[in-house]
Design an enzyme around this catalytic site. Sequence first.
Site, PDB file in Angstrom:
ATOM      1  N   ARG A   1      24.947 -38.983 -30.416  1.00 38.66           N
ATOM      2  CA  ARG A   1      25.200 -37.699 -29.763  1.00 38.66           C
ATOM      3  C   ARG A   1      25.722 -37.983 -28.352  1.00 38.66           C
ATOM      4  O   ARG A   1      25.024 -38.612 -27.552  1.00 38.66           O
ATOM      5  CB  ARG A   1      23.902 -36.892 -29.719  1.00 38.66           C
ATOM      6  CG  ARG A   1      24.007 -35.496 -29.132  1.00 38.66           C
ATOM      7  CD  ARG A   1      22.626 -34.845 -29.172  1.00 38.66           C
ATOM      8  NE  ARG A   1      22.644 -33.454 -28.727  1.00 38.66           N
ATOM      9  CZ  ARG A   1      22.522 -33.055 -27.467  1.00 38.66           C
ATOM     10  NH1 ARG A   1      22.373 -33.959 -26.503  1.00 38.66           N
ATOM     11  NH2 ARG A   1      22.538 -31.778 -27.147  1.00 38.66           N
TER      12      ARG A   1
ATOM     13  N   LYS B   1      22.166 -40.423 -19.898  1.00 38.99           N
ATOM     14  CA  LYS B   1      20.776 -40.164 -19.511  1.00 38.99           C
ATOM     15  C   LYS B   1      20.383 -40.925 -18.250  1.00 38.99           C
ATOM     16  O   LYS B   1      21.042 -41.880 -17.834  1.00 38.99           O
ATOM     17  CB  LYS B   1      19.844 -40.457 -20.685  1.00 38.99           C
ATOM     18  CG  LYS B   1      19.994 -39.388 -21.775  1.00 38.99           C
ATOM     19  CD  LYS B   1      18.849 -39.338 -22.750  1.00 38.99           C
ATOM     20  CE  LYS B   1      18.969 -38.068 -23.602  1.00 38.99           C
ATOM     21  NZ  LYS B   1      17.926 -37.975 -24.635  1.00 38.99           N
TER      22      LYS B   1
END
Length: 267
Positions: free
Chosen positions: A245, A204
């Site tokens: 994840r 991210k």
Amino acid sequence: MGVVNVTPDSFSDGGLWFDAEGAINHGLRLAAQGADIVDVGGESTRPGAERPPAEEELRRVVPVVRELAAAGVTVSVDTMRAEVAHQALVAGAHMVNDVSGGLADRDLLRVVADARAPVVLMHWRGHASHMQEHADYDDVVTELIAELRPRIDAAVAAGVDPGRVVIDPGLGFAKTWEHNWSILARMPEIVAAGFPVLVAASRKTFLGELLADPHTGARRAPAQRDAATAALTTTIALDGAWCIRVHEVPANMDAVLVAARLGAEAH
């Protein structure tokens, strides 16, 4: 949980697995590398992304879910739409991962309940096109837990088994980089809410910012954030998260094994 983005515009790997054959092969590879669950999604939720029509999301997702499930892979479908969830579950998906926590489509929780499937409820304050307008908190961890509780109640009211509810703090969704770091530092408080916790930190932007070039300030590219992702995976696992994840499995699998060994030693 390994990620298969069947999209042209996901922030990390949009377009790489956009055709069904490529997506299926990538999902099989993630499972072979040790992913317990393969999460298949057909809608990008990067900041600013626009939603595809439901028909397009179905076209992207269902064939991939069907083939992976037929090959024995445990599949999660990453969707906010009840119809996509329904058709994916019929095609063999085991679980629904709804980043809106059941808010985007109020019928989704009923679909999950009817299928007796697990559901991931993520903390969410709006669609990707405008979600960052809502990144305003006095105490991000306290508030996200408080805002998830009605979503859990809604799932149970719809008939979802409380033992099949997973929560996700929603890193990057209506969160600043500072919020993300606060959430990660206080992960035990989220785990203490009493539900399995899924964390999606992989590649991210807040990692790209942390790893920015010290001379130019340019963010580290998404595909070059995997080492930092694995470092975070170790701490997240040590804090008791149920699942992580990720886009790349091997290093993160190693990180989970290290955390498990350390946790066993501590007890």
